[in-house]
Scaffold this active site. Structure first.
Site, mmCIF file in Angstrom:
data_model
loop_
_atom_site.group_PDB
_atom_site.id
_atom_site.type_symbol
_atom_site.label_atom_id
_atom_site.label_comp_id
_atom_site.label_asym_id
_atom_site.label_seq_id
_atom_site.Cartn_x
_atom_site.Cartn_y
_atom_site.Cartn_z
ATOM 1 N N LYS A 30 0.824 -1.218 0.000
ATOM 2 C CA LYS A 30 0.000 0.000 0.000
ATOM 3 C C LYS A 30 0.857 1.268 0.000
ATOM 4 O O LYS A 30 0.535 2.238 -0.685
ATOM 5 C CB LYS A 30 -0.978 0.007 1.178
ATOM 6 C CG LYS A 30 -0.343 0.156 2.547
ATOM 7 C CD LYS A 30 -1.364 0.156 3.656
ATOM 8 C CE LYS A 30 -0.710 0.234 5.019
ATOM 9 N NZ LYS A 30 -0.002 1.489 5.283
ATOM 10 N N THR A 31 1.972 1.252 0.758
ATOM 11 C CA THR A 31 2.835 2.444 0.790
ATOM 12 C C THR A 31 3.443 2.680 -0.585
ATOM 13 O O THR A 31 3.590 3.821 -1.023
ATOM 14 C CB THR A 31 3.942 2.293 1.858
ATOM 15 O OG1 THR A 31 3.329 1.940 3.103
ATOM 16 C CG2 THR A 31 4.715 3.584 2.046
ATOM 17 N N ASP A 213 -3.732 7.317 4.197
ATOM 18 C CA ASP A 213 -3.206 6.000 4.568
ATOM 19 C C ASP A 213 -3.993 5.452 5.761
ATOM 20 O O ASP A 213 -4.527 6.226 6.554
ATOM 21 C CB ASP A 213 -1.721 6.169 4.931
ATOM 22 C CG ASP A 213 -1.012 4.841 5.111
ATOM 23 O OD1 ASP A 213 -1.509 3.825 4.601
ATOM 24 O OD2 ASP A 213 0.051 4.822 5.757
ATOM 25 N N GLU A 214 -4.039 4.113 5.907
ATOM 26 C CA GLU A 214 -4.707 3.454 7.056
ATOM 27 C C GLU A 214 -6.111 4.030 7.259
ATOM 28 O O GLU A 214 -6.510 4.381 8.374
ATOM 29 C CB GLU A 214 -3.872 3.638 8.339
ATOM 30 C CG GLU A 214 -2.456 3.110 8.265
ATOM 31 C CD GLU A 214 -2.358 1.590 8.292
ATOM 32 O OE1 GLU A 214 -3.406 0.914 8.181
ATOM 33 O OE2 GLU A 214 -1.234 1.082 8.391
ATOM 34 N N GLN A 244 -7.974 -5.029 9.186
ATOM 35 C CA GLN A 244 -6.966 -4.559 10.149
ATOM 36 C C GLN A 244 -7.468 -3.388 10.981
ATOM 37 O O GLN A 244 -6.681 -2.600 11.500
ATOM 38 C CB GLN A 244 -5.677 -4.168 9.411
ATOM 39 C CG GLN A 244 -4.993 -5.366 8.748
ATOM 40 C CD GLN A 244 -3.641 -5.006 8.186
ATOM 41 O OE1 GLN A 244 -2.676 -4.818 8.912
ATOM 42 N NE2 GLN A 244 -3.552 -4.905 6.873
ATOM 43 N N ARG A 596 2.022 -10.286 10.549
ATOM 44 C CA ARG A 596 3.338 -9.645 10.733
ATOM 45 C C ARG A 596 4.445 -10.610 10.317
ATOM 46 O O ARG A 596 5.575 -10.199 10.081
ATOM 47 C CB ARG A 596 3.582 -9.264 12.212
ATOM 48 C CG ARG A 596 2.666 -8.251 12.869
ATOM 49 C CD ARG A 596 2.395 -7.029 12.061
ATOM 50 N NE ARG A 596 1.206 -7.195 11.240
ATOM 51 C CZ ARG A 596 0.949 -6.503 10.134
ATOM 52 N NH1 ARG A 596 1.807 -5.632 9.693
ATOM 53 N NH2 ARG A 596 -0.155 -6.698 9.452
#
Length: 665
Positions: A30-31, A213-214, A244, A596
C-alpha cells in the site's frame, strides 16, 4: 517507474476519474501505491507538489513515505509537498486560521498529562482512574464532534451529565490558557470549515489531491475533515483494510469505509490481494481466521513466496515455562538458520505480558528492544525545559508558567502562587499577565512580587531573542541562565542527575539541528514538538535485537519470525471484549499478529496463570481452532501424516549437518 508494480497497483496509481478506495491487504504494497501515485501526479499529470497532501497516522509512517518519495523524485521538484499526520495537518491549518476561532497563532498544544492536570483541578480529585475516565469520555465526545452542550443533552445517566459539565469547564480553561488538546487539532478545523465556506475554499484549493493511509483507522472527526477538503469532486485516494481495523477503543470507525460509498456514489474500489510478505501457510491461517468475521468487502490474500513452514503451537505449563520455551526455541532457530536477533519478534496483547519475557531474555543475555516505552519527550527533565519553550511561544499558558517558575524554584512559594492564581482568576488574566499588575503588589507586597516580575521580564527578554535568533544559540543560553544543571545535581544523586542532564543536552542539540533543517525559530519549533512522539536519535531497525511489542504497536511492521504469546481465552480475545461482544475486533487483532510474520509463526499459550496471587486454569484461544488445522503442528492439534513428518525431519537434519560441517568434508 510503474513497470515494477503489479496490475491492480498500477491501476490504483493511474486512476484519477474520481474518488478511489484501495482495499490493501496486509503486505500488499500500500505504501508503494501511495508514494508512486504522488510521483505520478507530479511527473505525469502536472500537479504542483504543493497541491498534494498524503495523510497518515504516525510520524514514523510520514517519515518513511517522505524518504521513499525523495528516492523516486531524485532531482525533481517535491517542494511544498505535504506528507503529514492528521494532527500535524490540523495544527498547520489552525496556526494559519487562528484568528477565525478566537485564538492567537501561538496557542499551546497540551499533552495528555497537561490535560489530566486540568481535569484534576476541575474534578478536585487525584484518583487517576476517575481522571482517565473523564479524559476518555471528553475525547470520544470531541471525536464525535459533540460540543459540551450536545454532550449534556445526549447524556445517558447522571455520571455522564456531570462529566458533560466537567467538559464545559475543561474547554473554558483551555480557552483561557489559549491552549488546545490533541483532539482539538482535528475537531476545530472541521468546525471552522463547516462554518466558514471561504476558509474551506482556500484550503480545498491549496490541497487539490488527498491520499489517506490506514483509512480504516479514521474516526468520525477525521472522516469529516477528509470529506470537507476533498469536496464534491472527491479528489482523493483512500487506502485501507477493514480486516486490520483494531482501534475502535480510541474512536476509530471501520464504518467509515462503508460511508465512503454512501457519500461518494462514484467511488471506485480496487483490491490489492497479492501479499509480498508471507508464505502460503501463514496467509492461509490469516484468511481462514478472518473469514469468521462478517465482511464489508470480500478479498483473499495470496502469495507466491512458497508453502513455508507449518505454524507451531506451543502449550506451556505456566507463564514462566512459556517464556523459557519461547526464548529457547528462538535461540535454537537462530543457531540453525544463522539469522540475526532483529529477525525475531515476540508479540503480545497487553504491555504487562512483556516483563517475564524481558527477564528471560536478560537471563540468556539476548539483546531486545521494547516498543511503546516512555517517549523521550515524556521524561520529566525534557518536560521541564519544554515548559519554558511553551511559555516563550504563549505567555497565557498557565500550566507551563507554573512548571517553569517552580523548576528550578526562585524563592516563590506556594502561598505566593495561590494569591497570584486567585488575583488572575478574578481579573480573567493569565498568571503571566497578572504578575505585572500594579494591583498585585497591594496583595503580595513588593518583596513577594519582585521575583515574579523578574521571572516574567526574563521570559520576555528570551522571547525577543527566540524570535530573531537561531534555536542553537538561544536554548543553551536559556539553560545556563536558569542554572538547570546545578539544580538537577542538587535534586538527585550524581548518576541519575548526569543521565538527565545528558538527555537535556541531547534535546538541546536536536532542537538546534531541527531549527537549522526546517528553517524555524524556537517559537515555531515549540508548537510542533508537542506532536512528536519520539526523538529521531537512532533508527531502531539498525539495532540487532529481538523486538518485544504489543499487537497494536506492531501494526504496519513485519518480521521474518514471529512468536505470538499468550494466545488464550481472556487475553486474546481479551476478557472485557468477550463481555462487551467485541470478538470481531479481537479476531482482527489476531489477524494483524499473524500477518506480521514473513517466514515462521509460533503461537503459545499457558495451561495455568497466576491472577491475584491464585493459580487459574487457562484454555487456548478460540482463534487457534479457527485456523486451517492441517497447517498446525504441536500441542493439541492434528499432526502431519508420517511421510510429511519424515520429510520435515530429514530437512532439519540435513540443515544441522551442513552447519556442523560447512566445508562438506
Amino acid at each position: 517507474m510503474l513497470s515494477k508494480l503489479n496490475a491492480p497497483q498500477r491501476e490504483a496509481v493511474k486512476y484519477l476519474d474520481g474518488p478511489l478506495l484501495v482495499l490493501a491487504g496486509a503486505g500488499s504494497g500500500k505504501t508503494r501505491v501511495i508514494t508512486h501515485k504522488i510521483v505520478y501526479l507530479i511527473e505525469t499529470c502536472g500537479f504542483n507538489a504543493s497541491n498534494i497532501a498524503a495523510i497518515t497516522f504516525t510520524n514514523k509512517a510520514a517519515r518513511e513515505m517522505q524518504e521513499r518519495v525523495g528516492k523516486l523524485l531524485v532531482g525533481k521538484s517535491a517542494r511544498g509537498l505535504t506528507i503529514t499526520t492528521f494532527h500535524s495537518l490540523g495544527l498547520q491549518i489552525l496556526r494559519q486560521e487562528a484568528a477565525h476561532i478566537g485564538y492567537k497563532p501561538r496557542f499551546s498544544v497540551l499533552d495528555a498529562s497537561d490535560s489530566a492536570g486540568i481535569l484534576n483541578d476541575i474534578l478536585k480529585t487525584t484518583d487517576k482512574k476517575e481522571i482517565r475516565r473523564a479524559q476518555s469520555l471528553i475525547s470520544s465526545w470531541k471525536n464525535a464532534m459533540l460540543s459540551p452542550a450536545s454532550a449534556q443533552a445526549a447524556a445517558q445517566d447522571e455520571i455522564e451529565n456531570q462529566l458533560a459539565r466537567v467538559y464545559q469547564s475543561y474547554q473554558d480553561t483551555l480557552s483561557a490558557y489559549q491552549a488546545m488538546d490533541f483532539d482539538d487539532l482535528i475537531r476545530l478545523p472541521v468546525s471552522l470549515f463547516e462554518s466558514s465556506p471561504e476558509v474551506l475554499a482556500k484550503w480545498s484549493d491549496k490541497l487539490r489531491y488527498l491520499l489517506i493511509d490506514e483509512y480504516q483507522d479514521t474516526n468520525t472527526c477525521q472522516y469529516r475533515l477528509v470529506r470537507l477538503l476533498s469536496g464534491s469532486r472527491g479528489a482523493f485516494t483512500a487506502v485501507g483494510d477493514d480486516d486490520q481495523a483494531i482501534y475502535a477503543w480510541r474512536g476509530a470507525n471501520v464504518e467509515n469505509l462503508k460511508l465512503l460509498q454512501d457519500d461518494f456514489p462514484r467511488l471506485n474500489i480496487i483490491k490489492l490481494e497479492q501479499n509480498y510478505r508471507s508464505t502460503v501457510r501463514i496467509l492461509r491461517a490469516a484468511n481462514t481466521l478472518i473469514a469468521h468475521n462478517p465482511k464489508l468487502f470480500e478479498k483473499k490474500l495470496w502469495s507466491d513466496l512458497g508453502h513455508g513452514d507449518p505454524i507451531q503451537i506451543l502449550a506451556a505449563r505456566d507463564e514462566a515455562q512459556e517464556a523459557e520455551s519461547v526464548v529457547m526455541r528462538l535461540q535454537t532457530h537462530k543457531f540453525q538458520n544463522r539469522t540475526r536477533f532483529s529477525d525475531y519478534a515476540i508479540l503480545y496483547r497487553g504491555n504487562h505480558q512483556a516483563r517475564i519475557f524481558e527477564q528471560q531474555l536478560r537471563n540468556e543475555r539476548i539483546p531486545y528492544l521494547l516498543s511503546g516505552g516512555q517517549s523521550f519527550f515524556e521524561r520529566a527533565e525534557i518536560k521541564d525545559i519544554l515548559a519554558y519553550l511553551r511559555l516563550l511561544a504563549n505567555s497565557d499558558d498557565d500550566p507551563a508558567f507554573i512548571r517553569a517558575i517552580t523548576t528550578p524554584r526562585r524563592g516563590i512559594g506556594a502561598g505566593t502562587l495561590e494569591k497570584l492564581g486567585n488575583y488572575a482568576a478574578e481579573r480573567h488574566l493569565s498568571l503571566f499577565a497578572a504578575s505585572f499588575e500594579a494591583g498585585l503588589e497591594h496583595l503580595l507586597g513588593a518583596k513577594q512580587q519582585a521575583p515574579l516580575t523578574e521571572f516574567c521580564q526574563f521570559i520576555n527578554h528570551v522571547t525577543q531573542r527566540a524570535e530573531r535568533e537561531t534555536p542553537a544559540s538561544v536554548l543553551p543560553d536559556l539553560l545556563t541562565a536558569i542554572a538547570y544543571e546545578a539544580w538537577l545535581f542538587d535534586q538527585e544523586d550524581a548518576r541519575p542527575a548526569q543521565t538527565k542532564w545528558n538527555n537535556v543536552l541531547e534535546f538541546s542539540a536536536w532542537v538546534g539541528r531541527k531549527g537549522e533543517e526546517d528553517g524555524k525559530n524556537l517559537i515555531e519549533l515549540t508548537q510542533t514538538i508537542a506532536l512528536i512522539n519520539i526523538l529521531d536519535k537512532q533508527d531502531d531497525q539498525e539495532i540487532d535485537a529481538v523486538r518485544l511489542s504489543t499487537l497494536h504497536a506492531a501494526k504496519g511492521l513485519e518480521y521474518p519470525h514471529v512468536f505470538l504469546v499468550g494466545a488464550e481465552e481472556g487475553i486474546l480475545p481479551h476478557r472485557e471484549s468477550i463481555e462487551n461482544g467485541q470478538i470481531e475486533e479481537e479476531r482482527r487483532l489476531m489477524y494483524v499478529g499473524i500477518t506480521r510474520a514473513q517466514k515462521s509463526l509460533t503461537l503459545s499459550h499457558c495451561k495455568k496463570r497466576k491472577r491475584g496471587g491464585e493459580w487459574q486454569a487457562c484454555e487456548a484461544t478460540r482463534f487457534i481452532g479457527e485456523l486451517y488445522q492441517e497447517d498446525l503442528r504441536g500441542s493439541g492439534v492434528c499432526q502431519a501424516d508420517p511421510e510429511e513428518q519424515k520429510i520435515e525431519g530429514n530437512a532439519r537434519l540435513a540443515q544441522l549437518k551442513a552447519m556442523l560441517n560447512p566445508g562438506g568434508k
